[in-house]
Design a protein around this motif. Structure first.
Motif, mmCIF file in Angstrom:
data_model
loop_
_atom_site.group_PDB
_atom_site.id
_atom_site.type_symbol
_atom_site.label_atom_id
_atom_site.label_comp_id
_atom_site.label_asym_id
_atom_site.label_seq_id
_atom_site.Cartn_x
_atom_site.Cartn_y
_atom_site.Cartn_z
ATOM 1 N N SER A 96 -7.336 8.799 -3.112
ATOM 2 C CA SER A 96 -6.865 9.288 -1.668
ATOM 3 C C SER A 96 -6.813 7.899 -0.853
ATOM 4 O O SER A 96 -6.184 7.861 0.255
ATOM 5 N N ALA A 110 -3.925 5.245 0.471
ATOM 6 C CA ALA A 110 -3.084 5.297 1.612
ATOM 7 C C ALA A 110 -3.942 4.620 2.923
ATOM 8 O O ALA A 110 -3.274 4.905 3.972
ATOM 9 N N ASP A 143 -6.782 5.431 5.969
ATOM 10 C CA ASP A 143 -6.796 6.520 6.820
ATOM 11 C C ASP A 143 -6.122 6.403 8.100
ATOM 12 O O ASP A 143 -5.584 5.138 8.383
ATOM 13 N N LYS A 144 -5.936 7.347 8.974
ATOM 14 C CA LYS A 144 -5.162 7.365 10.175
ATOM 15 C C LYS A 144 -5.712 6.525 11.341
ATOM 16 O O LYS A 144 -4.760 6.126 12.013
ATOM 17 N N GLY A 187 -5.760 0.813 3.711
ATOM 18 C CA GLY A 187 -5.157 1.179 2.524
ATOM 19 C C GLY A 187 -4.713 0.163 1.703
ATOM 20 O O GLY A 187 -4.931 -1.031 1.783
ATOM 21 N N ARG A 201 -1.879 11.900 -4.259
ATOM 22 C CA ARG A 201 -1.484 12.724 -3.553
ATOM 23 C C ARG A 201 -0.284 11.901 -2.975
ATOM 24 O O ARG A 201 0.087 10.895 -3.255
ATOM 25 N N LYS A 202 0.712 12.776 -2.449
ATOM 26 C CA LYS A 202 2.143 12.129 -1.959
ATOM 27 C C LYS A 202 1.770 10.818 -0.951
ATOM 28 O O LYS A 202 2.636 9.999 -1.077
ATOM 29 N N ASP A 203 0.850 11.185 -0.168
ATOM 30 C CA ASP A 203 0.685 10.010 0.993
ATOM 31 C C ASP A 203 0.368 8.731 0.258
ATOM 32 O O ASP A 203 0.766 7.693 0.508
ATOM 33 N N ALA A 204 -0.373 8.744 -0.944
ATOM 34 C CA ALA A 204 -0.804 7.700 -1.758
ATOM 35 C C ALA A 204 0.409 7.115 -2.284
ATOM 36 O O ALA A 204 0.480 5.920 -2.789
ATOM 37 N N SER A 205 0.995 8.010 -3.003
ATOM 38 C CA SER A 205 2.261 7.558 -3.905
ATOM 39 C C SER A 205 3.285 6.836 -3.037
ATOM 40 O O SER A 205 3.812 5.814 -3.386
ATOM 41 N N ASP A 206 3.291 7.347 -1.745
ATOM 42 C CA ASP A 206 4.451 6.730 -0.587
ATOM 43 C C ASP A 206 3.787 5.477 -0.584
ATOM 44 O O ASP A 206 4.682 4.178 -0.366
ATOM 45 N N ALA A 207 2.357 5.317 -0.142
ATOM 46 C CA ALA A 207 1.997 3.922 0.221
ATOM 47 C C ALA A 207 2.101 2.969 -1.066
ATOM 48 O O ALA A 207 2.360 1.621 -0.773
#
Length: 234
Positions: free
Chosen positions: A109, A112, A114-115, A121, A147-153
């Protein structure tokens, strides 16, 4: 040492070593095959060849020893956590850490970040230069579980990778890794091990007697991991 310590997978080992001989390493590899057949083992032993001070995966230099201990600063391991929840996104923040390299094995996780930007990341991490050599290696285990946010990053990073970074994605469920990521990796397919290689492993590494090693090789279905399970159960 290095790839010579790996049982079986001769075709895959020769292919990987050919990249070193040509001095043309792909920026990302995808190691695909069933669980327990040694994909991550091959990756880690090959990484010794990449980061080895002597250039041959000697197993005795400072770099090889650090890789074996998973403490090399130019080796970033991403994957399942022992004794902790796998997707514990704030685990590093709670310990006052600020970088992916703060511990040797971190949750997927955190690829990506964190916000709030308190945890870097993958996009920021790859910009850091190697600490001890000319290359940095990022190994992502169970890549299909990102997760999708990790894949996108990760995809963004693979599209424009800094030249000193090499990625290894390990998966036992290749179809669950996004095609956009797979298409940017050099695929290395792994098949189940032959019985003779599994038997040799149990004889030489785990010191099993010949009868037990032979039995374990027959019920392992090509996987040393399966054999180790049955060895514990028997």
């Amino acid at each position: 040492m290095g790839l010579n310590s790996v049982f079986g997978h001769e075709k895959q080992k020769n292919l990987l070593l050919s990249f070193l001989q040509k001095e043309r390493l792909p920026h990302a590899f995808l190691f695909a095959g069933q669980n327990g057949i040694g994909k991550k083992k091959v990756a880690l032993e090959f990484i010794k060849h990449i980061l080895c001070i002597n250039g041959n995966g000697c197993g005795t230099c400072r770099a090889c020893i650090k890789i074996e201990r998973q403490t090399h600063p130019d080796l970033l391991l991403i994957g399942p956590q022992e004794k902790k929840a796998d997707d514990e996104a704030d685990s590093l923040e709670n310990e006052g850490k600020s970088s992916l390299t703060a511990r040797s094995y971190i949750p997927r996780s955190l690829i990506a970040g964190d916000k709030d930007g308190k945890i870097r990341g993958i996009n920021q991490e790859v910009l850091a230069y190697p600490y001890e050599g000319t290359k940095r290696v990022i190994l992502i285990d169970d890549a299909e579980r990102m997760r999708k946010d990790a894949s996108d990053a990760l995809l963004k990073t693979l599209e424009e990778p800094p030249p000193y970074n090499i990625f290894f994605l390990i998966t036992s469920s290749e179809r669950e890794v996004p095609l956009t990521i797979r298409s940017r990796c050099f695929r290395v397919s792994f098949s189940p091990l032959q019985r003779k290689h599994i038997e040799k492993f149990f004889l030489e590494v785990l010191n099993a007697d010949e009868k037990r090693a032979r039995l374990l090789s027959q019920i392992s279905y090509g996987s040393i991991g399966n054999g180790q399970f049955w060895m514990k159960e028997s």
